[in-house]
Design a protein around this motif. Structure first.
Motif, PDB file in Angstrom:
ATOM      1  N   GLY A 174       0.819  -1.207   0.000  1.00  7.29           N
ATOM      2  CA  GLY A 174       0.000   0.000   0.000  1.00  7.29           C
ATOM      3  C   GLY A 174       0.851   1.254   0.000  1.00  7.29           C
ATOM      4  N   ALA A 175       1.967   1.192   0.716  1.00 11.52           N
ATOM      5  CA  ALA A 175       2.876   2.344   0.738  1.00 11.52           C
ATOM      6  C   ALA A 175       3.461   2.600  -0.642  1.00 11.52           C
ATOM      7  N   ILE A 176       3.831   1.516  -1.324  1.00 11.31           N
ATOM      8  CA  ILE A 176       4.375   1.643  -2.673  1.00 11.31           C
ATOM      9  C   ILE A 176       3.338   2.264  -3.609  1.00 11.31           C
ATOM     10  N   GLU A 177       2.091   1.838  -3.459  1.00 12.66           N
ATOM     11  CA  GLU A 177       1.012   2.389  -4.285  1.00 12.66           C
ATOM     12  C   GLU A 177       0.880   3.897  -4.058  1.00 12.66           C
ATOM     13  N   ALA A 178       0.934   4.317  -2.799  1.00 11.55           N
ATOM     14  CA  ALA A 178       0.803   5.743  -2.492  1.00 11.55           C
ATOM     15  C   ALA A 178       1.954   6.541  -3.103  1.00 11.55           C
ATOM     16  N   VAL A 179       3.166   6.019  -2.962  1.00 12.78           N
ATOM     17  CA  VAL A 179       4.342   6.725  -3.483  1.00 12.78           C
ATOM     18  C   VAL A 179       4.272   6.845  -5.001  1.00 12.78           C
ATOM     19  N   SER A 180       3.739   5.825  -5.646  1.00 17.32           N
ATOM     20  CA  SER A 180       3.673   5.843  -7.117  1.00 17.32           C
ATOM     21  C   SER A 180       2.810   6.976  -7.639  1.00 17.32           C
ATOM     22  N   GLY A 181       1.925   7.475  -6.781  1.00 19.18           N
ATOM     23  CA  GLY A 181       1.051   8.569  -7.198  1.00 19.18           C
ATOM     24  C   GLY A 181       1.627   9.943  -6.952  1.00 19.18           C
ATOM     25  N   ALA A 182       2.837   9.989  -6.395  1.00 20.90           N
ATOM     26  CA  ALA A 182       3.472  11.278  -6.106  1.00 20.90           C
ATOM     27  C   ALA A 182       4.654  11.496  -7.039  1.00 20.90           C
ATOM     28  N   LYS A 183       4.606  12.517  -7.828  1.00 19.52           N
ATOM     29  CA  LYS A 183       5.663  12.800  -8.795  1.00 19.52           C
ATOM     30  C   LYS A 183       6.993  13.055  -8.090  1.00 19.52           C
ATOM     31  N   GLY A 184       8.025  12.393  -8.558  1.00 21.33           N
ATOM     32  CA  GLY A 184       9.359  12.593  -8.018  1.00 21.33           C
ATOM     33  C   GLY A 184       9.650  11.857  -6.728  1.00 21.33           C
ATOM     34  N   ALA A 185       8.688  11.090  -6.224  1.00 20.36           N
ATOM     35  CA  ALA A 185       8.885  10.357  -4.971  1.00 20.36           C
ATOM     36  C   ALA A 185       9.358   8.938  -5.245  1.00 20.36           C
ATOM     37  N   TRP A 186      10.037   8.372  -4.264  1.00 25.93           N
ATOM     38  CA  TRP A 186      10.555   7.019  -4.383  1.00 25.93           C
ATOM     39  C   TRP A 186      10.087   6.148  -3.222  1.00 25.93           C
ATOM     40  N   ALA A 187       9.817   4.879  -3.524  1.00 22.70           N
ATOM     41  CA  ALA A 187       9.560   3.877  -2.490  1.00 22.70           C
ATOM     42  C   ALA A 187      10.762   2.944  -2.434  1.00 22.70           C
ATOM     43  N   ILE A 188      11.075   2.469  -1.252  1.00 22.75           N
ATOM     44  CA  ILE A 188      12.097   1.436  -1.092  1.00 22.75           C
ATOM     45  C   ILE A 188      11.394   0.191  -0.578  1.00 22.75           C
ATOM     46  N   GLY A 189      11.501  -0.891  -1.356  1.00 21.58           N
ATOM     47  CA  GLY A 189      10.832  -2.133  -0.995  1.00 21.58           C
ATOM     48  C   GLY A 189      11.622  -2.931   0.031  1.00 21.58           C
ATOM     49  N   VAL A 190      11.066  -4.082   0.405  1.00 26.44           N
ATOM     50  CA  VAL A 190      11.713  -4.869   1.452  1.00 26.44           C
ATOM     51  C   VAL A 190      11.539  -6.355   1.228  1.00 26.44           C
ATOM     52  N   ASP A 191      12.512  -7.118   1.711  1.00 29.61           N
ATOM     53  CA  ASP A 191      12.521  -8.589   1.727  1.00 29.61           C
ATOM     54  C   ASP A 191      12.684  -9.202   0.339  1.00 29.61           C
TER      55      ASP A 191
END
Length: 352
Positions: free
Chosen positions: A247-264
């Protein structure tokens, strides 16, 4: 062709596995029910997997363990039986789950997640001829392989990447549950950020606390937490929260210029997250699959691993994924930080 049937615990064929009754048809992603699945029989190893909440299909922690078991099954033959935790589990539920697998003749049995430690201590003593493995905790027993990782070291590198990539000098960390294991992720990440650029602000939020494990299986909570951080000015968000991180990755994808860092798992390459992959800067990969495979292989070879086996940064037990090429421009600095950790020049904290 390998076929996996998803059944609830109440639908199992043997009486021993019919103890934990829930509605037939539950899947491993059903947060409110226990579930199981099994694969083809035959000779080889009978692998029992007791998943944490979220189970197979969480696109993160449990899926990594599943990959290790799948590899072993393909290589050695045999079968896999999977049971999945409920967010409402009691200690008795976890103990029963492990006992059910042992009663049904599965050997080895792997518990995926720290929450199984007390129950495994009891069950391993009752079944001394069965080999048990536990991921993310240490159980002191002659027939248990404790599979641990230096999450703080991999998270330190994630922090370095975040500090080098943020444009706003503001990043975030989302933890699934406020427990010592996840504190290791936070501690390493924050240290990596601050060692790289002390001016960067780090927001931290946990989705659940104590015995409430729902924070590992609530994508809606992860999305809300990440959105709050983005709204507050963060432009890089690292989540150590199981399927909630999706869900966090989904939210970040909607913000221009933002990055998500995944895990595991390397979440850039997870099919279910494909539409968000261009927002996944990197993932702190925790090679649970390697630990699970090594343990199963040792049992197959009749030389079961026991004691504590730690998969560190030096042993590639944890690492940063390079999929997408988004950290190629900072790879030299990441490699330098890794070398300092491996050489002992940087001591990474395990508590914030």
């Amino acid at each position: 062709m390998r076929r996996v049937a998803k059944l609830s615990a109440a639908c199992l064929a043997t009486a021993a596995l019919a103890v934990t009754a829930t509605a037939c048809g539950s899947t491993s992603s059903d947060n409110n029910s226990s579930s199981s699945s099994s694969s083809g029989g035959g000779k080889g190893v009978k692998i029992g997997l007791a998943y944490d909440v979220g189970g197979r299909g969480d696109r993160s922690f449990n899926d990594s363990a599943a990959r290790g078991a799948d590899k072993a099954e393909k290589e050695f033959g045999g079968s896999i039986k999977e049971l999945t935790a409920k967010t409402s589990d009691t200690e008795a539920d976890r103990e029963q789950r492990l006992s059910d697998l042992a009663d049904a003749g599965y050997n080895p049995i792997i518990a995926v997640g720290y929450a199984y430690a007390p129950s495994m201590t009891k069950v391993a003593a009752k079944y001394p001829k069965t080999s048990f493995g536990i991921v993310d905790s240490v159980v002191d027993a002659k027939n248990v392989d404790s599979i641990t990782f230096t999450e703080e070291q991999g998270s330190y590198l994630a922090g370095v990447a975040a500090a080098l990539k943020t444009k706003k000098d503001h990043v975030g960390f989302i933890g699934g549950v406020d427990v010592p294991l996840i504190k290791k992720f936070e501690a390493g990440y924050v240290q990596g950020v601050k060692d790289t650029n002390p001016k960067v602000k780090v927001d931290t939020q946990y989705l659940s606390h104590g015995s409430d494990t729902s924070g590992f299986a609530s994508p809606d909570k992860g999305k809300e937490a990440a959105q709050g951080m983005l709204d507050n000015g963060a432009d890089v968000v690292y989540s150590a929260a199981g399927s909630s991180g999706n869900g966090a990755i989904e939210a970040v994808s909607g913000a221009k210029g933002a990055w998500a860092i995944g895990v595991d798992s390397d979440q850039y390459n997870i099919p279910g997250l494909a539409k968000y992959k261009n927002s996944i800067l990197t993932s702190m990969v925790k090679n649970v699959d390697v630990g699970v495979y090594d343990f199963i292989k040792s049992v197959h070879d009749t030389k079961p691993l026991t004691g504590t086996n730690t998969y560190s940064l030096a042993k590639n037990g944890v690492s940063l994924s390079t999929s997408g090429g988004f950290i190629d421009d900072i790879q030299a600095k990441l490699d330098a930080a890794k070398k300092k950790i491996v050489d002992g020049q940087i001591k990474v904290k395990t508590t914030p």
